[in-house]
Design a protein around this motif. Sequence first.
Motif, PDB file in Angstrom:
ATOM      1  N   TYR A  55     -14.156  14.355 -66.992  1.00 15.13           N
ATOM      2  CA  TYR A  55     -13.694  15.732 -67.155  1.00 15.13           C
ATOM      3  C   TYR A  55     -14.611  16.697 -66.417  1.00 15.13           C
ATOM      4  N   SER A  91     -11.110  24.637 -69.130  1.00 12.22           N
ATOM      5  CA  SER A  91     -11.439  24.098 -67.810  1.00 12.22           C
ATOM      6  C   SER A  91     -11.826  25.160 -66.799  1.00 12.22           C
ATOM      7  N   SER A 115     -10.233  13.652 -64.652  1.00 13.15           N
ATOM      8  CA  SER A 115     -10.139  14.578 -65.781  1.00 13.15           C
ATOM      9  C   SER A 115      -8.988  14.283 -66.742  1.00 13.15           C
TER      10      SER A 115
END
Length: 631
Positions: A264, A297, A456
């Motif tokens: 991620y 994010s 991710s």
Amino acid sequence: MKIKSYRQYKEDYKQSIQNPEVFWADIAKQFTWRKKWDKVLEADFTKPEVKWFVGGKLNITENCLDRHLEKNGNKTAIIWEPNNPKEESRHITYKQLYHKVSAFANVLKNKGIEKGDRVCLYMPMIPELAIAMLACARIGAVHSIVFAGFSASALASRINDSNCKLLITANEVYRGTKPINLKAVCDEALENTPCVKDVIVYRRTVEPTTMKEGRDTFWFDELQKIKDDYCPAVDMDSEDMLFILYTSGSTGTPKGMVHTCGGYMVGTTYTFQNVFQAKKDDVYWCTADIGWITGHSYIIYGPLASGATTVMFEGVPSYPDYGRFWEIIEKLKVTHFYTAPTAIRALEKQPIHFVEKHNLNSLKVLGSVGEPINEEAWHWYNDNIGKGTCPIVDTWWQTETGGIMISALAGITPLRPTFATQPLPGVQPVLLDENGKEITESPAEGSLAIKGAWPSMARTIYGNHQRYKETYFSAFPGKYFTGDGAYRDAMGNYRITGRMDDVIIVSGHNLGTAPIENAINEHEAIVECAIVGFPHDIKGNALYAYVTKYNDIATDEDVLRKEINQVITKTIGAIAKLDKIQFVSGLPKTRSGKIMRRILRKIASNDAENLGDISTLLNPEVVEEIKQNVL
């Protein structure tokens, strides 16, 4: 790490597909690792199981904070803009953020929170939300952020599903002029959440706050117990859980998507740097809420790991007036502005003087996220906000993908309005026909799926891996099914056409709602619309449209209905003509901007008494208006 030309993009993309392990190893080595990985990738989509940077040890907060301290410690990490423009902004440097995160990480440890424990955050868009989530990551606790607009029952179900030990919230918050008592919502939720042992409350307003003795404490009081603001970062395996984030399921039961540490971090940082192409002194603003994946994010992890300056906004675009976004851009000299088509259309509806009285010359890049953008909104955004000089990155991705999958790279990729354009390195989109066969020619349209793993991607649904497999990997074995349909042009550009479950069978014909809506939205009198199916004695299903028009348009509604169907007939065909067109002042939406078609379907189908919980909507009052005027 940053792509600098379209030629380099093509070369990098080719390498990422032909030799992904070498490609991603080169990217990953630019981060701080406590122990290098033993193997870059292990993937089996039949199980499905995916592991990135196997055996690697790291802590994501060292990459978001510690590694910037020596050279950029005094650089602004977060600029916070309050709901009320008369309140002071806050500028927090990387050094200050490091100390605040460390101090609160010690608060969590004092509360008995350990690596692997789940912590629920139900907070407004204030810096303390970022501090709390990073503090969890610092000590290896798993944060589960619930958007501070969900009802008590929705909050309780998420707390119980992930078995959270601690809840962090605020006493109250204002959205525009509306006060929201978050603590009261939490108190109601906690009546049914026996797993929560402690509650920490940030005092956002001076209003009296009801506290339960032995369970509730104030943020500041907890900090007062801390002797120092140093907290060593805990060793995390690359595949350890970083966070759980809930997303809606087709069955109505939310899915707790699990994202892990190493992949991620690499994926979100890489995509942030390449899609937005931000430079050292740029000011980047994503208008999303951190309660959604966009905020995770592209407000926190991607920008901070890149050493960027990221803006957090507590308010709404309409308060104190519809010039608020543009006022903030001028005030902060924002260079990169990333928002949703829903917001763009709402602002497009307002008089242009709200835009024109502000200097937007600082802008370099515009972004779109959350849903496909229609052509009219794209051009308004381009012409009036970007002045024709700012590339628009129309990003496609999902909670499940963790990071952007298909998008232009700002200033590098040739743009085509309404098209997300081309996949990022490492992403292999494919179009599939109704039999699951890959469509290789272009142009073509089909179901959008992804071949191969990307760093991710979510690893599972918390506590239910079988549901993860059935939802995402059963429709097309060996591939991740996005649930979206897409069109690919002759140049390989992708345009998302909408959810595959937004397909209505009318007289035996499969009609996607997205292209019909796009056609309607091109009418000069229309702001936006939503189409659903309703039972029809002859056709099986017929099309019902809810349409929002510009307030200053004087066209007779019956005339406008005829014009809309004429546009549809011309653009798509007579088979797609609408049986019913209801004009509404607005569409029911979640706070992230998603139109709640489930509600609209029930109203159109005369099932308005079973709408379920609508308290989490941005505008629940519009539902009653729609019900009263249903055709």
